[in-house]
Design a protein around this motif. Structure first.
Motif, short mmCIF file in Angstrom:
data_model
loop_
_atom_site.label_atom_id
_atom_site.label_comp_id
_atom_site.label_asym_id
_atom_site.label_seq_id
_atom_site.Cartn_x
_atom_site.Cartn_y
_atom_site.Cartn_z
N UNK A 163 0.84 -1.20 0.00
CA UNK A 163 0.00 0.00 0.00
C UNK A 163 0.87 1.25 0.00
N UNK A 164 0.52 2.22 -0.85
CA UNK A 164 1.32 3.45 -0.96
C UNK A 164 0.40 4.66 -0.95
N UNK A 165 0.99 5.79 -0.58
CA UNK A 165 0.27 7.06 -0.69
C UNK A 165 0.75 7.80 -1.94
N UNK A 166 2.03 7.66 -2.25
CA UNK A 166 2.60 8.25 -3.46
C UNK A 166 3.93 7.57 -3.75
N UNK A 167 4.18 7.27 -5.03
CA UNK A 167 5.45 6.63 -5.39
C UNK A 167 5.68 6.76 -6.89
N UNK A 168 6.95 6.58 -7.29
CA UNK A 168 7.28 6.57 -8.71
C UNK A 168 7.04 5.16 -9.24
#
Length: 255
Positions: free
Chosen positions: A230-235
């Motif tokens: 789970x991520x909030x923001x990533x490349x």
């Protein structure tokens, strides 16, 4: 305070609430804005150094929808013009002149239907005070090399990034990604619409910056997962899997 200040946040709910009260939920100002941005994108013209986009937009509504907002069209036109200026600046476009938005009635349209037509106006001065002569617009530009000059550089074709649905209700569908921000969600006005009840109305945003793609979760109910995390923001990297609700997508490139 402008209708479009904080468009990505709570004010959007206010706009929708207004139209639900006035027009039984058929017309949303945000839907009109989205259609105008798509019209801007689809009719862009590339010159030598700039990307020009239409500055005049005609928004057609059904008779019933027009009657419900007729007394506010002047105010809405000004708000939408400001929105176009913001979007053009955000995407690096140059408007051929200051934007103009007009509303009209089309008795062929049903309640809730919207038609938007964009065009280049006659004015040749852009909002940046640069000349936007129509003769400068070219879809393809050809140059003849001069003898005894340096070799002509090889121009490589740009990569075409895609989002392929590999699991869920739309399995097999492929979305082409352009180099501007795209909102993914269940709502019809999103740039990428996923018909999945477990996907939030505005679930995540894809953003292209300096050659890389980023994904941002928009406080979705079920979260955004990249390769199971789970991520909030990533490349993003090629081959990454993106899970939104029950929908599983793969980030790929079309060679």
């Amino acid at each position: 305070m402008s209708f479009f200040s904080g468009l990505e946040g709570g004010l959007e709910k206010y706009i929708e609430g207004f139209f639900k009260g006035k027009n039984r939920g058929k017309i949303h100002l945000l839907d009109i804005a989205k259609k105008m941005v798509r019209e801007m994108r689809d009719h862009r013209k590339v010159s030598i150094n700039l990307v020009y986009v239409p500055n005049e937009y005609l928004v057609s509504l059904s008779t019933a929808d027009w009657e419900s907002i007729e007394h506010l069209t002047e105010a809405f036109s000004l708000e939408l013009q400001d929105y176009l200026l913001q979007k053009a600046e955000e995407k690096g476009y140059t408007l051929a002149a200051h934007p103009k938005v007009r509303f009209s009635v089309d008795d062929k349209l049903g309640s809730g239907q919207i038609n938007v037509i964009g065009k280049f106006g006659d004015t040749a001065v852009s909002i940046n005070n640069e000349k936007a002569d129509k003769s400068e617009f070219e879809e393809t530009m050809n140059y003849q090399p001069v003898k005894d000059t340096a070799p002509v550089p090889v121009i490589t074709s740009r990569l075409k990034y895609t989002l392929e649905v590999v699991g869920g209700p739309l399995a097999g569908k492929i979305f082409m990604l352009e180099d501007y921000s795209l909102v993914i969600g269940r709502r019809e006005s999103c740039d990428i619409v996923l018909l999945d009840e477990s996907v939030s109305r505005r679930h995540a945003r894809l953003e292209y910056k300096k050659g890389s793609w980023y994904i941002h979760d928009l406080n979705s109910g079920n979260g955004t997962f990249i390769n199971g995390k789970r991520v909030s923001a990533t490349v993003l990297s090629l081959g990454d899997t993106i899970k939104l609700g029950a929908t599983l997508c793969a980030f790929k490139v079309e060679l």
